[in-house]
Scaffold this motif. Structure first.
Motif, PDB file in Angstrom:
ATOM      1  N   TRP A 118      -8.380  -1.701   1.877  1.00  0.00           N
ATOM      2  CA  TRP A 118      -9.250  -2.531   1.035  1.00  0.00           C
ATOM      3  C   TRP A 118     -10.472  -1.749   0.550  1.00  0.00           C
ATOM      4  O   TRP A 118     -11.049  -0.978   1.322  1.00  0.00           O
ATOM      5  CB  TRP A 118      -9.685  -3.774   1.822  1.00  0.00           C
ATOM      6  CG  TRP A 118     -10.723  -4.596   1.128  1.00  0.00           C
ATOM      7  CD1 TRP A 118     -12.080  -4.568   1.352  1.00  0.00           C
ATOM      8  CD2 TRP A 118     -10.510  -5.550   0.085  1.00  0.00           C
ATOM      9  NE1 TRP A 118     -12.710  -5.433   0.507  1.00  0.00           N
ATOM     10  CE2 TRP A 118     -11.763  -6.042  -0.294  1.00  0.00           C
ATOM     11  CE3 TRP A 118      -9.382  -6.014  -0.597  1.00  0.00           C
ATOM     12  CZ2 TRP A 118     -11.917  -6.999  -1.292  1.00  0.00           C
ATOM     13  CZ3 TRP A 118      -9.540  -6.958  -1.578  1.00  0.00           C
ATOM     14  CH2 TRP A 118     -10.796  -7.441  -1.917  1.00  0.00           C
TER      15      TRP A 118
ATOM     16  N   GLY B  81      -4.438  -4.062   5.762  1.00  0.00           N
ATOM     17  CA  GLY B  81      -5.395  -4.513   4.758  1.00  0.00           C
ATOM     18  C   GLY B  81      -6.783  -3.920   4.957  1.00  0.00           C
ATOM     19  O   GLY B  81      -7.447  -3.508   4.003  1.00  0.00           O
TER      20      GLY B  81
ATOM     21  N   PHE C 198      -0.438  -6.397   9.858  1.00  0.00           N
ATOM     22  CA  PHE C 198      -0.696  -6.566   8.434  1.00  0.00           C
ATOM     23  C   PHE C 198      -2.194  -6.586   8.158  1.00  0.00           C
ATOM     24  O   PHE C 198      -2.671  -6.033   7.161  1.00  0.00           O
ATOM     25  CB  PHE C 198      -0.036  -7.857   7.955  1.00  0.00           C
ATOM     26  CG  PHE C 198       0.171  -7.925   6.477  1.00  0.00           C
ATOM     27  CD1 PHE C 198       1.156  -7.173   5.872  1.00  0.00           C
ATOM     28  CD2 PHE C 198      -0.618  -8.743   5.689  1.00  0.00           C
ATOM     29  CE1 PHE C 198       1.360  -7.227   4.502  1.00  0.00           C
ATOM     30  CE2 PHE C 198      -0.434  -8.809   4.321  1.00  0.00           C
ATOM     31  CZ  PHE C 198       0.565  -8.052   3.721  1.00  0.00           C
TER      32      PHE C 198
ATOM     33  N   THR D 224       3.584 -11.540   0.383  1.00  0.00           N
ATOM     34  CA  THR D 224       4.154 -10.415   1.126  1.00  0.00           C
ATOM     35  C   THR D 224       4.265 -10.734   2.604  1.00  0.00           C
ATOM     36  O   THR D 224       5.286 -10.442   3.248  1.00  0.00           O
ATOM     37  CB  THR D 224       3.293  -9.155   0.921  1.00  0.00           C
ATOM     38  OG1 THR D 224       3.159  -8.889  -0.476  1.00  0.00           O
ATOM     39  CG2 THR D 224       3.927  -7.952   1.604  1.00  0.00           C
ATOM     40  N   LEU D 225       3.231 -11.345   3.151  1.00  0.00           N
ATOM     41  CA  LEU D 225       3.258 -11.699   4.572  1.00  0.00           C
ATOM     42  C   LEU D 225       4.344 -12.734   4.856  1.00  0.00           C
ATOM     43  O   LEU D 225       5.059 -12.640   5.863  1.00  0.00           O
ATOM     44  CB  LEU D 225       1.885 -12.233   5.001  1.00  0.00           C
ATOM     45  CG  LEU D 225       1.728 -12.577   6.488  1.00  0.00           C
ATOM     46  CD1 LEU D 225       1.992 -11.351   7.352  1.00  0.00           C
ATOM     47  CD2 LEU D 225       0.337 -13.124   6.766  1.00  0.00           C
TER      48      LEU D 225
ATOM     49  N   VAL E 253      -0.899 -10.877  -1.139  1.00  0.00           N
ATOM     50  CA  VAL E 253      -0.906 -10.631   0.308  1.00  0.00           C
ATOM     51  C   VAL E 253      -0.182 -11.765   1.029  1.00  0.00           C
ATOM     52  O   VAL E 253       0.625 -11.538   1.946  1.00  0.00           O
ATOM     53  CB  VAL E 253      -2.355 -10.493   0.825  1.00  0.00           C
ATOM     54  CG1 VAL E 253      -2.398 -10.578   2.342  1.00  0.00           C
ATOM     55  CG2 VAL E 253      -2.956  -9.174   0.343  1.00  0.00           C
TER      56      VAL E 253
ATOM     57  N   PHE F 276      -5.048 -11.044  -5.536  1.00  0.00           N
ATOM     58  CA  PHE F 276      -4.752 -10.140  -4.422  1.00  0.00           C
ATOM     59  C   PHE F 276      -4.400 -10.945  -3.182  1.00  0.00           C
ATOM     60  O   PHE F 276      -3.460 -10.611  -2.449  1.00  0.00           O
ATOM     61  CB  PHE F 276      -5.955  -9.233  -4.152  1.00  0.00           C
ATOM     62  CG  PHE F 276      -5.696  -8.179  -3.105  1.00  0.00           C
ATOM     63  CD1 PHE F 276      -4.935  -7.068  -3.406  1.00  0.00           C
ATOM     64  CD2 PHE F 276      -6.211  -8.301  -1.822  1.00  0.00           C
ATOM     65  CE1 PHE F 276      -4.691  -6.092  -2.448  1.00  0.00           C
ATOM     66  CE2 PHE F 276      -5.972  -7.339  -0.864  1.00  0.00           C
ATOM     67  CZ  PHE F 276      -5.217  -6.225  -1.180  1.00  0.00           C
ATOM     68  N   ALA F 277      -5.134 -12.045  -2.955  1.00  0.00           N
ATOM     69  CA  ALA F 277      -4.847 -12.914  -1.812  1.00  0.00           C
ATOM     70  C   ALA F 277      -3.467 -13.559  -1.943  1.00  0.00           C
ATOM     71  O   ALA F 277      -2.733 -13.688  -0.959  1.00  0.00           O
ATOM     72  CB  ALA F 277      -5.920 -13.986  -1.684  1.00  0.00           C
TER      73      ALA F 277
END
Length: 335
Positions: free
Chosen positions: A279, A275, A271, A17-18, A14, A10-11
């Motif tokens: 989350w 999250g 962002f 995507t960032l 993320v 997931f990290a």
């Protein structure tokens, strides 16, 4: 020591995507701003500012999509089915924009306006669709027994459309502040004015989304406003407001690098807010990253490849930006 591979993946998603939002954001922002620029030489300078790096920026989009497919196949299946229309339009727009980017430098004079308009339209449509996807994720999906049961147009509601407009303003701000850093003279002066306009448009959209979200989605309201969460999360909107003020001040004082840095911070904080709101769900409103995860062996196998490829992507990204750092001028052309 046992690592939670779902959290690690997931990290990674993320992060990818960032990186895409930051790097392709100002790239798309240039196309969004182009209708406000009259002189052809200025448009050439705008495109030249990203010519060496634009296609590499989209590597992060590919990485994020592939990681979602491999690590969270349920999330990939639901999102791709629920958002087939905006995702397909986004990909078509990115392809058409890429073709226009290349062809505008080689086109005959009587065809140049067509490719410029194609570049602008592709940038606007791709950005708007990305905003719709973000809004639809916040809105959530109808899922039963791990199958999407909603309609193909569930995303076509006011909130995702507002998010699409907000992302247009955000990318335009990134593009304007990037170009302030990369240009000088008359074009830079124009971009200082555009930065003010895009900043206040983005703030208006951000305020509307921030008010709308907790009112429409009780679970998000509880996440942000229940105690003691309120005390822990209050710094996020406060810091965002301070950064917006700092950006406005740096534009007013004609700083060159500070506006872009502040714009990046705003994106990072926005962002982070997204999250925090969803989350640990990867398919809102109630499917978590663990429920959507691939088998442990699959995630482990993929992690070996990710550990090798991500440093390579970071290395060549850093090198390309380092080599092509500095101002662009009218004499430079892209071939």
């Amino acid at each position: 020591m046992q690592f939670d591979l779902s959290v690690i993946w997931f990290a990674i998603i993320v992060f990818a995507t960032l990186m895409y939002i930051v790097m392709d954001g100002f790239d798309l922002g240039i196309g969004i701003l182009m209708p406000f620029i009259r002189h052809h030489k200025h448009k050439d300078m705008m495109v030249n500012s990203v010519a060496p790096v634009w296609d590499g920026n989209e590597t992060w989009l590919v990485l994020g999509g592939a990681a979602l497919y491999g690590a969270f196949p349920l999330a990939y299946a639901v999102i791709s089915e629920a958002l087939t229309v905006p995702l397909t339009l986004m990909l078509i727009a990115l392809i058409f924009r890429g073709v226009a980017f290349e062809f505008r430098f080689k086109a005959l004079p009587n065809h140049l306006q067509f490719w410029d308009r194609s570049f602008m339209a592709g940038s606007v449509l791709a950005t708007f669709c990305q905003g719709i996807v973000v809004g639809a994720v916040i809105q959530g999906f109808d899922v039963q027994n791990r199958v999407f049961i909603g309609g193909q147009l569930d995303w076509l509601t006011p909130f995702p459309l507002l998010c699409g407009l907000g992302l247009l303003a955000t990318y335009a701000l990134l593009g304007a502040t990037w170009l302030i850093m990369k240009t000088e003279g008359e074009l830079q002066h124009i971009l200082y004015r555009l930065s003010y306009k895009t900043l206040f448009t983005m703030i208006a959209a951000l305020v509307m989304v921030s008010i709308w979200t907790p009112l429409a989605y009780p679970s998000i309201a509880e996440r942000w406003f229940s105690l003691p969460n309120l005390y822990y999360l209050l710094p996020v909107p406060l810091i965002t407001a301070l950064v917006c003020l700092k950006l406005a001040k740096s534009v007013r004082n004609r700083r060159e690098r500070s506006p872009f840095i502040m714009a990046l911070l705003i994106v990072l904080l926005g962002f982070a807010g997204l999250g925090i709101s969803i989350w640990p769900n990867i398919i809102p409103p109630n499917i978590t990253i663990w429920q959507a995860a691939a088998p442990h062996k699959s995630q482990s196998f993929m992690l070996v490849g990710a550990a090798m490829i991500i440093p390579v992507i970071l290395a060549y990204t850093f090198w390309s930006y380092y080599v092509f750092a500095g101002k662009v001028n009218e004499d430079e052309t892209y071939h």
